[in-house]
Design an enzyme around this catalytic site. Structure first.
Site, mmCIF file in Angstrom:
data_model
loop_
_atom_site.group_PDB
_atom_site.id
_atom_site.type_symbol
_atom_site.label_atom_id
_atom_site.label_comp_id
_atom_site.label_asym_id
_atom_site.label_seq_id
_atom_site.Cartn_x
_atom_site.Cartn_y
_atom_site.Cartn_z
ATOM 1 C CG MET A 32 -63.205 -70.379 -17.836
ATOM 2 S SD MET A 32 -63.456 -70.826 -16.128
ATOM 3 C CE MET A 32 -61.774 -70.926 -15.546
ATOM 4 N N GLY A 33 -61.770 -66.660 -20.678
ATOM 5 C CA GLY A 33 -61.285 -65.308 -20.922
ATOM 6 C C GLY A 33 -59.907 -65.037 -20.353
ATOM 7 C CG LEU A 35 -59.139 -64.673 -24.600
ATOM 8 C CD1 LEU A 35 -59.751 -64.328 -25.964
ATOM 9 C CD2 LEU A 35 -59.455 -66.124 -24.234
ATOM 10 C CG HIS A 36 -53.057 -67.286 -22.021
ATOM 11 N ND1 HIS A 36 -52.899 -68.474 -22.696
ATOM 12 C CD2 HIS A 36 -53.733 -67.603 -20.885
ATOM 13 C CE1 HIS A 36 -53.420 -69.464 -21.991
ATOM 14 N NE2 HIS A 36 -53.955 -68.962 -20.891
ATOM 15 C CG HIS A 39 -57.035 -68.768 -24.136
ATOM 16 N ND1 HIS A 39 -56.524 -67.913 -23.195
ATOM 17 C CD2 HIS A 39 -57.755 -69.688 -23.456
ATOM 18 C CE1 HIS A 39 -56.935 -68.281 -21.985
ATOM 19 N NE2 HIS A 39 -57.667 -69.366 -22.117
ATOM 20 C CE LYS A 151 -52.556 -74.967 -17.452
ATOM 21 N NZ LYS A 151 -53.627 -74.116 -17.030
ATOM 22 C CB VAL A 178 -48.874 -72.225 -25.655
ATOM 23 C CG1 VAL A 178 -47.972 -71.045 -25.970
ATOM 24 C CG2 VAL A 178 -49.579 -72.718 -26.916
ATOM 25 C CG LEU A 186 -48.716 -68.598 -21.892
ATOM 26 C CD1 LEU A 186 -47.265 -69.003 -21.772
ATOM 27 C CD2 LEU A 186 -49.040 -68.241 -23.322
#
Ligand code: AMP
Length: 285
Positions: A32-33, A35-36, A39, A151, A178, A186
């Site tokens: 869903m964008g 981004l971290h 992702h 997650k 992560v 995250l």
């Protein structure tokens, strides 16, 4: 190969035509964008295992049970493009809602059983929205492999079940969560936390770890493990527990007596932000 960005289904299919013609492996990372690194880990895995990586960015309106959550969800397409470019992504698909759901839109996917508890219980319609959009993305991209984070363990279980039940020709790959250095998983929603809320947020993972420890040291009773975790969370009045449950990892059904591997999963509210997390506890003994 330079990154191609499109919001149109027909254009995406043309962009992927050379890959399909040459028999290259296509990997899909649905997101869903905003981004971290979580992702990023999925993209990295997809890069290792496939030739062309497609990242979809779509804040899917039909999976939100609350309008304000949909409206407030972070949208950072320009940054996301840079993020994907730096990681060797081949194609980004960022459609508008009307491209995905042209009016009149009538078809949804309902996965029963695994959606009964945890988030499925507290977010009506959520997994129907997730299963529908993911199946649409599978048909649009036709990937060989698709990557999802543990997650969102219940989401992963829902997708595995849907793919099995509907014979979708794709391999589902799950990737470990992560975390920040202090244990917080995250999430794009973390950016909504105030400094004070961010300070208490790691309590969620600490509570899950405590339950995990109890189970590893032989607690056969799920209530005992849950109680320990809840007691830890009670020390933080800013944290409101939505659910904290011990479930079996495949069916996602609550377990009373722990015999095999289980997942301890929780959702909490900190202020107006909802956070979820889970840990897998392997079979003991
Ligand atoms: P989202 O953009 O939040 O819908 O997430 C897109 C994908 O990234 C889903 O498969 C998530 O499970 C995965 N993901 C989100 N956060 C993490 C994380 N901290 N670690 C690993 N995967 C994640």
């Amino acid at each position: 190969m330079s990154l191609q960005l499109t919001g149109a289904i027909a254009e995406l299919r043309s962009a992927l035509a050379p890959a399909r013609r040459s028999g290259a492996g296509i990997g899909l990372v649905p997101t869903m964008g905003a981004l971290h690194a979580g992702h990023g880990r999925l993209i990295e895995l997809a890069r290792q295992e496939t030739d062309w990586v497609v990242v979809s960015i779509f804040v899917n309106p039909i999976q939100f049970d609350r309008r304000d959550d949909y409206q407030r969800y972070p949208r950072e397409l320009a940054r996301d493009v840079e993020f994907c470019e730096a990681r060797g992504v081949s194609v980004m698909f960022a459609p508008e809602a009307r491209e995905m759901y042209p009016e009149p839109y009538c078809t949804v996917v309902e996965v029963r059983g695994v959606t009964e508890h945890l988030c499925g219980r507290f977010r009506p319609g959520h997994f129907q929205g997730v299963a529908t959009v993911v199946l649409k993305l599978f048909h649009i991209v036709q990937p060989d492999r698709a990557y999802f984070g543990e997650k969102d363990a219940q989401q992963l279980a829902v997708i595995r079940r849907m793919v099995r039940d509907l014979n979708v020709p794709v391999t589902i790959v799950g990737a470990p969560t992560v975390r920040e250095a202090d244990g917080l998983a995250l999430s794009s929603r973390n950016q909504r936390l105030s400094a004070e809320e961010r300070r208490v947020a790691p309590a969620l993972y600490q509570a899950l770890q405590l339950a995990e420890k109890r189970i590893a040291s032989g607690a056969g009773d799920a209530e005992e493990a849950k109680r320990a975790a809840l007691e830890l969370l009670e020390q933080h009045p800013e944290v409101r527990v939505e659910y904290l449950e011990v479930v079996d990892p495949d069916e996602m059904q609550p377990v009373a007596q722990i015999q095999g591997a289980v997942r301890v999963a929780a959702a909490v509210w900190i202020g107006s932000t909802r956070l979820i997390d889970n840990v897998l506890c392997p079979r003991t003994g």
